[in-house]
Motif scaffolding. Structure first.
Motif, PDB file in Angstrom:
ATOM      1  N   PHE A 137       8.563  -4.428  43.103  1.00  8.96           N
ATOM      2  CA  PHE A 137       7.692  -5.324  42.638  1.00  8.96           C
ATOM      3  C   PHE A 137       6.641  -5.856  43.542  1.00  8.96           C
ATOM      4  N   THR A 138       6.927  -5.552  44.964  1.00  6.45           N
ATOM      5  CA  THR A 138       5.739  -5.693  46.014  1.00  6.45           C
ATOM      6  C   THR A 138       4.506  -4.775  45.607  1.00  6.45           C
ATOM      7  N   ILE A 139       4.771  -3.445  45.367  1.00  2.00           N
ATOM      8  CA  ILE A 139       3.703  -2.919  45.218  1.00  2.00           C
ATOM      9  C   ILE A 139       3.120  -3.090  43.832  1.00  2.00           C
ATOM     10  N   ALA A 140       3.642  -3.460  42.610  1.00  2.00           N
ATOM     11  CA  ALA A 140       3.104  -3.893  41.464  1.00  2.00           C
ATOM     12  C   ALA A 140       2.193  -5.197  41.764  1.00  2.00           C
ATOM     13  N   ILE A 141       2.530  -6.297  42.377  1.00  3.86           N
ATOM     14  CA  ILE A 141       1.975  -7.335  42.704  1.00  3.86           C
ATOM     15  C   ILE A 141       0.758  -7.286  43.593  1.00  3.86           C
ATOM     16  N   PHE A 142       0.698  -6.285  44.394  1.00  2.00           N
ATOM     17  CA  PHE A 142      -0.197  -5.823  45.507  1.00  2.00           C
ATOM     18  C   PHE A 142      -1.369  -5.118  44.572  1.00  2.00           C
ATOM     19  N   ALA A 143      -0.878  -4.309  43.772  1.00  2.00           N
ATOM     20  CA  ALA A 143      -2.022  -3.510  43.061  1.00  2.00           C
ATOM     21  C   ALA A 143      -2.871  -4.831  42.250  1.00  2.00           C
ATOM     22  N   LEU A 144      -2.146  -5.354  41.578  1.00  2.00           N
ATOM     23  CA  LEU A 144      -2.628  -6.454  40.637  1.00  2.00           C
ATOM     24  C   LEU A 144      -3.467  -7.262  41.297  1.00  2.00           C
ATOM     25  N   ALA A 145      -2.964  -7.691  42.531  1.00  3.66           N
ATOM     26  CA  ALA A 145      -4.118  -8.640  43.391  1.00  3.66           C
ATOM     27  C   ALA A 145      -5.369  -8.161  43.984  1.00  3.66           C
ATOM     28  N   SER A 146      -5.077  -6.822  44.298  1.00  3.00           N
ATOM     29  CA  SER A 146      -6.055  -6.075  44.649  1.00  3.00           C
ATOM     30  C   SER A 146      -7.244  -6.208  43.838  1.00  3.00           C
ATOM     31  N   ILE A 147      -6.883  -5.686  42.461  1.00  2.00           N
ATOM     32  CA  ILE A 147      -7.932  -5.585  41.725  1.00  2.00           C
ATOM     33  C   ILE A 147      -8.483  -7.035  41.230  1.00  2.00           C
TER      34      ILE A 147
END
Length: 224
Positions: A137-147
């Protein structure tokens, strides 16, 4: 059960966001900034870990008929602890997450792992499952937030980026932009997995952890 495979399921094979498409509400709501996204990821992982351990420890004691209310009590308890700690020590993050911090209580990722995994497996396996799912979950939300932050605001962790700080796409940090970026990420994941990551037949009541409860409710209504 191999501990590495349990971790791998949560991060890659059964990623709660990118594969199971769960927990989308907080994912889209707090992914406008990387700092908020990381805070939500860590908070969700902590609650998931606490709930999994508690439910696994008491899985042989909790009566099956009241397991769902018990799960909610455990989850709500750990969410309350998390909210109090964040408010006391990281007030900026607390204000940034807003209502979505207490709403972790109804995050379907946590409830699903309690129903599907923790109540059927040992404490150690449940710990690895919580860490894997939380990391996924953290990896997914981190990737989305970064973009979204990089291309929508021209910053990353509030650091201004050359060129992008002057030429950005504000739509990406708005609600429609969140759906667009998330859709693109899902499409990329599905392309990489050759269409095996998300299958249409996997959507429906059968895969829902509350399926049994809903079915019993429907039967009771019919008999009234």
């Amino acid at each position: 059960m191999n501990k590495l495979s349990i971790l791998n399921k949560g991060i890659i094979k059964e990623n709660p966001v990118l594969i199971s498409v769960l927990g989308i509400c907080p994912l889209l709501a707090v992914s406008t900034e990387v700092s908020s996204a990381l805070g939500m990821g860590i908070a969700t992982t902590f609650v998931l870990l606490g709930a999994n351990i508690s439910i696994s420890l008491l899985r042989n004691i909790i009566p099956d008929k009241v397991r769902i209310p018990c799960f909610i009590v455990f989850i709500a308890g750990f969410v309350t602890i998390t909210a109090m700690v964040v408010e006391a020590y990281v007030p900026d993050l607390y204000n940034s997450l807003g209502i979505f911090l207490p709403l972790i209580t109804v995050n379907c990722i946590i409830f699903a792992r309690a129903e599907i995994f923790a109540r059927k497996n040992s404490v150690l396996n449940s710990i690895f499952d919580a860490i894997g799912m939380g990391a996924g979950f953290t990896i997914a939300i981190f990737a989305l937030a970064s973009i979204r932050e990089i291309f929508g605001n021209g910053t990353w962790l509030d650091i201004k980026l050359p060129v992008l700080s002057d030429y950005n796409i504000p739509l990406l940090i708005m609600a429609p932009g969140g759906f667009v970026v998330f859709g693109i990420i899902i499409a990329v994941v599905n392309k990489i997995s050759d269409g095996k990551a998300i299958k249409r037949k996997e959507f429906g009541c059968t895969g829902c952890p509350s399926c049994a409860a809903c079915s019993k409710l429907a039967v009771n209504k019919e008999t009234l």
